[in-house]
Design a protein around this motif. Structure first.
Motif, PDB file in Angstrom:
ATOM      1  N   GLY A  79       0.801  -1.220   0.000  1.00  0.00           N
ATOM      2  CA  GLY A  79       0.000   0.000   0.000  1.00  0.00           C
ATOM      3  C   GLY A  79       0.830   1.264   0.000  1.00  0.00           C
ATOM      4  O   GLY A  79       0.365   2.318   0.447  1.00  0.00           O
ATOM      5  N   LEU A  80       2.076   1.168  -0.503  1.00  0.00           N
ATOM      6  CA  LEU A  80       2.933   2.356  -0.541  1.00  0.00           C
ATOM      7  C   LEU A  80       2.431   3.357  -1.578  1.00  0.00           C
ATOM      8  O   LEU A  80       1.872   2.972  -2.606  1.00  0.00           O
ATOM      9  CB  LEU A  80       4.372   1.975  -0.909  1.00  0.00           C
ATOM     10  N   PRO A  81       2.664   4.642  -1.346  1.00  0.00           N
ATOM     11  CA  PRO A  81       2.409   5.627  -2.393  1.00  0.00           C
ATOM     12  C   PRO A  81       3.333   5.354  -3.587  1.00  0.00           C
ATOM     13  O   PRO A  81       4.454   4.871  -3.417  1.00  0.00           O
ATOM     14  CB  PRO A  81       2.753   6.962  -1.740  1.00  0.00           C
ATOM     15  N   ILE A  82       2.841   5.677  -4.767  1.00  0.00           N
ATOM     16  CA  ILE A  82       3.617   5.527  -5.999  1.00  0.00           C
ATOM     17  C   ILE A  82       3.849   6.925  -6.549  1.00  0.00           C
ATOM     18  O   ILE A  82       2.897   7.657  -6.817  1.00  0.00           O
ATOM     19  CB  ILE A  82       2.855   4.690  -7.053  1.00  0.00           C
ATOM     20  N   LEU A  83       5.126   7.299  -6.698  1.00  0.00           N
ATOM     21  CA  LEU A  83       5.471   8.604  -7.265  1.00  0.00           C
ATOM     22  C   LEU A  83       6.012   8.385  -8.670  1.00  0.00           C
ATOM     23  O   LEU A  83       6.960   7.610  -8.857  1.00  0.00           O
ATOM     24  CB  LEU A  83       6.539   9.306  -6.426  1.00  0.00           C
ATOM     25  N   LEU A  84       5.409   9.037  -9.640  1.00  0.00           N
ATOM     26  CA  LEU A  84       5.858   8.956 -11.023  1.00  0.00           C
ATOM     27  C   LEU A  84       6.522  10.276 -11.365  1.00  0.00           C
ATOM     28  O   LEU A  84       5.915  11.338 -11.201  1.00  0.00           O
ATOM     29  CB  LEU A  84       4.668   8.710 -11.950  1.00  0.00           C
ATOM     30  N   CYS A 142       6.303   9.678   2.270  1.00  0.00           N
ATOM     31  CA  CYS A 142       7.459   8.785   2.329  1.00  0.00           C
ATOM     32  C   CYS A 142       7.263   7.852   3.515  1.00  0.00           C
ATOM     33  O   CYS A 142       6.762   8.295   4.555  1.00  0.00           O
ATOM     34  CB  CYS A 142       8.735   9.610   2.483  1.00  0.00           C
ATOM     35  N   PRO A 143       7.582   6.573   3.402  1.00  0.00           N
ATOM     36  CA  PRO A 143       8.245   5.927   2.279  1.00  0.00           C
ATOM     37  C   PRO A 143       7.306   5.788   1.085  1.00  0.00           C
ATOM     38  O   PRO A 143       6.080   5.772   1.238  1.00  0.00           O
ATOM     39  CB  PRO A 143       8.625   4.552   2.830  1.00  0.00           C
ATOM     40  N   ALA A 144       7.912   5.699  -0.102  1.00  0.00           N
ATOM     41  CA  ALA A 144       7.155   5.570  -1.334  1.00  0.00           C
ATOM     42  C   ALA A 144       8.053   4.956  -2.392  1.00  0.00           C
ATOM     43  O   ALA A 144       9.286   4.995  -2.286  1.00  0.00           O
ATOM     44  CB  ALA A 144       6.654   6.934  -1.800  1.00  0.00           C
ATOM     45  N   LEU A 145       7.415   4.396  -3.418  1.00  0.00           N
ATOM     46  CA  LEU A 145       8.140   3.917  -4.584  1.00  0.00           C
ATOM     47  C   LEU A 145       8.131   5.025  -5.617  1.00  0.00           C
ATOM     48  O   LEU A 145       7.080   5.565  -5.949  1.00  0.00           O
ATOM     49  CB  LEU A 145       7.473   2.669  -5.174  1.00  0.00           C
ATOM     50  N   ILE A 146       9.325   5.387  -6.098  1.00  0.00           N
ATOM     51  CA  ILE A 146       9.452   6.354  -7.188  1.00  0.00           C
ATOM     52  C   ILE A 146       9.815   5.589  -8.446  1.00  0.00           C
ATOM     53  O   ILE A 146      10.739   4.768  -8.439  1.00  0.00           O
ATOM     54  CB  ILE A 146      10.552   7.402  -6.891  1.00  0.00           C
ATOM     55  N   ILE A 147       9.102   5.866  -9.521  1.00  0.00           N
ATOM     56  CA  ILE A 147       9.463   5.319 -10.830  1.00  0.00           C
ATOM     57  C   ILE A 147       9.704   6.500 -11.750  1.00  0.00           C
ATOM     58  O   ILE A 147       8.832   7.359 -11.926  1.00  0.00           O
ATOM     59  CB  ILE A 147       8.349   4.424 -11.406  1.00  0.00           C
ATOM     60  N   THR A 148      10.899   6.568 -12.316  1.00  0.00           N
ATOM     61  CA  THR A 148      11.174   7.613 -13.291  1.00  0.00           C
ATOM     62  C   THR A 148      10.697   7.133 -14.655  1.00  0.00           C
ATOM     63  O   THR A 148      10.645   5.934 -14.927  1.00  0.00           O
ATOM     64  CB  THR A 148      12.678   7.954 -13.384  1.00  0.00           C
ATOM     65  N   ALA A 149      10.351   8.073 -15.497  1.00  0.00           N
ATOM     66  CA  ALA A 149       9.971   7.766 -16.870  1.00  0.00           C
ATOM     67  C   ALA A 149      10.778   8.682 -17.777  1.00  0.00           C
ATOM     68  O   ALA A 149      10.693   9.903 -17.651  1.00  0.00           O
ATOM     69  CB  ALA A 149       8.478   7.980 -17.080  1.00  0.00           C
ATOM     70  N   LEU A 162      17.291  11.000  -2.669  1.00  0.00           N
ATOM     71  CA  LEU A 162      15.945  10.454  -2.480  1.00  0.00           C
ATOM     72  C   LEU A 162      15.996   9.147  -1.696  1.00  0.00           C
ATOM     73  O   LEU A 162      15.211   8.932  -0.772  1.00  0.00           O
ATOM     74  CB  LEU A 162      15.263  10.252  -3.843  1.00  0.00           C
ATOM     75  N   ARG A 163      16.945   8.282  -2.058  1.00  0.00           N
ATOM     76  CA  ARG A 163      17.099   7.009  -1.329  1.00  0.00           C
ATOM     77  C   ARG A 163      17.392   7.262   0.139  1.00  0.00           C
ATOM     78  O   ARG A 163      16.805   6.615   1.021  1.00  0.00           O
ATOM     79  CB  ARG A 163      18.243   6.204  -1.958  1.00  0.00           C
ATOM     80  N   ASP A 164      18.265   8.205   0.405  1.00  0.00           N
ATOM     81  CA  ASP A 164      18.647   8.501   1.787  1.00  0.00           C
ATOM     82  C   ASP A 164      17.487   9.074   2.603  1.00  0.00           C
ATOM     83  O   ASP A 164      17.509   9.018   3.835  1.00  0.00           O
ATOM     84  CB  ASP A 164      19.841   9.455   1.817  1.00  0.00           C
ATOM     85  N   ARG A 165      16.466   9.593   1.930  1.00  0.00           N
ATOM     86  CA  ARG A 165      15.273  10.099   2.608  1.00  0.00           C
ATOM     87  C   ARG A 165      14.201   9.023   2.763  1.00  0.00           C
ATOM     88  O   ARG A 165      13.123   9.290   3.278  1.00  0.00           O
ATOM     89  CB  ARG A 165      14.693  11.284   1.839  1.00  0.00           C
ATOM     90  N   GLY A 166      14.479   7.811   2.279  1.00  0.00           N
ATOM     91  CA  GLY A 166      13.539   6.718   2.465  1.00  0.00           C
ATOM     92  C   GLY A 166      12.742   6.310   1.245  1.00  0.00           C
ATOM     93  O   GLY A 166      11.851   5.465   1.337  1.00  0.00           O
TER      94      GLY A 166
END
Length: 202
Positions: A79-84, A142-149, A162-166
């Motif tokens: 159920g993590l937020p997804i950041l695109l 945060c925490p969240a999954l980031i996917i770059t496009a 970003l990784r260091d912030r969780g």
């Protein structure tokens, strides 16, 4: 003083244009096709123009595709937020839309868990920039999954922030990768132009 805009006509492969017309494409469509393909593509033209899903190269050979898929499945289950995050240009915005619709319409992620960050042309520029990273750190859940496009292959320093912030960062891109390799701060870098890529069409 800005440079004058110079428009250069793309060469047109005459045989491709004739073949496209004979296949029933309009003159405009034939012109576009003939501007994108060369005479060497003539024999395989019908196959190249076939819009069947079976004609797409399977994604299995993309580097890190398995790791990226596992991250996505895990984030959805948790159920993590997804950041695109993407650029503002045609391929960035298109990829961003495909990802958003896939998460919402096919994977059942509620829209309020999907967050869009599109770099502003003048304020942010291209890529995972400092200003875009600052904005995400300041306001994203945060925490969240980031996917770059369409970005991220050369943005290790910002991805590390970003990784260091969780945040968990998965890069999807098609731009060049530095000689040092993909960004180690990303858990996956799905990019067909990586040196270790076995994908047949970079």
């Amino acid at each position: 003083m800005s440079k004058a805009v110079r428009i250069v006509d793309r060469p047109v492969a005459a045989a491709i244009s004739r073949a496209a017309l004979s296949l029933g494409y309009t003159p405009l469509q034939a012109r576009i096709i003939a501007g994108r393909l060369s005479e060497a593509d003539l024999a395989k033209l019908p196959a190249l123009l076939s819009l069947q899903l079976g004609g797409l190269t399977p994604p299995d050979l993309l580097p890190d595709i398995g790791i990226a898929s596992e991250c996505v499945v895990s984030a959805i289950k948790q159920g993590l937020p997804i950041l695109l995050i993407s650029d503002f240009d045609a391929d960035g915005a298109s990829a961003h839309a495909v990802l958003k619709f896939a998460f919402r319409d096919y994977f059942g992620v509620p829209e309020q868990r999907i967050h869009s960050y599109i770099g502003h042309r003048l304020r942010d520029g291209y890529g995972v920039t400092e200003t875009l990273t600052d904005r995400i750190i300041a306001e994203a859940p945060c925490p969240a999954l980031i996917i770059t496009a369409d970005q991220g292959s050369t943005d290790h320093a910002r991805i590390a922030r970003l990784r260091d912030r969780g945040f968990i960062v998965v890069v999807t891109d098609h731009h060049g990768v530095p000689a040092s390799g993909p960004p180690p701060a990303a858990v996956a870098c799905v990019n067909p132009v990586r040196e270790d890529s076995a994908f047949p069409d970079p």
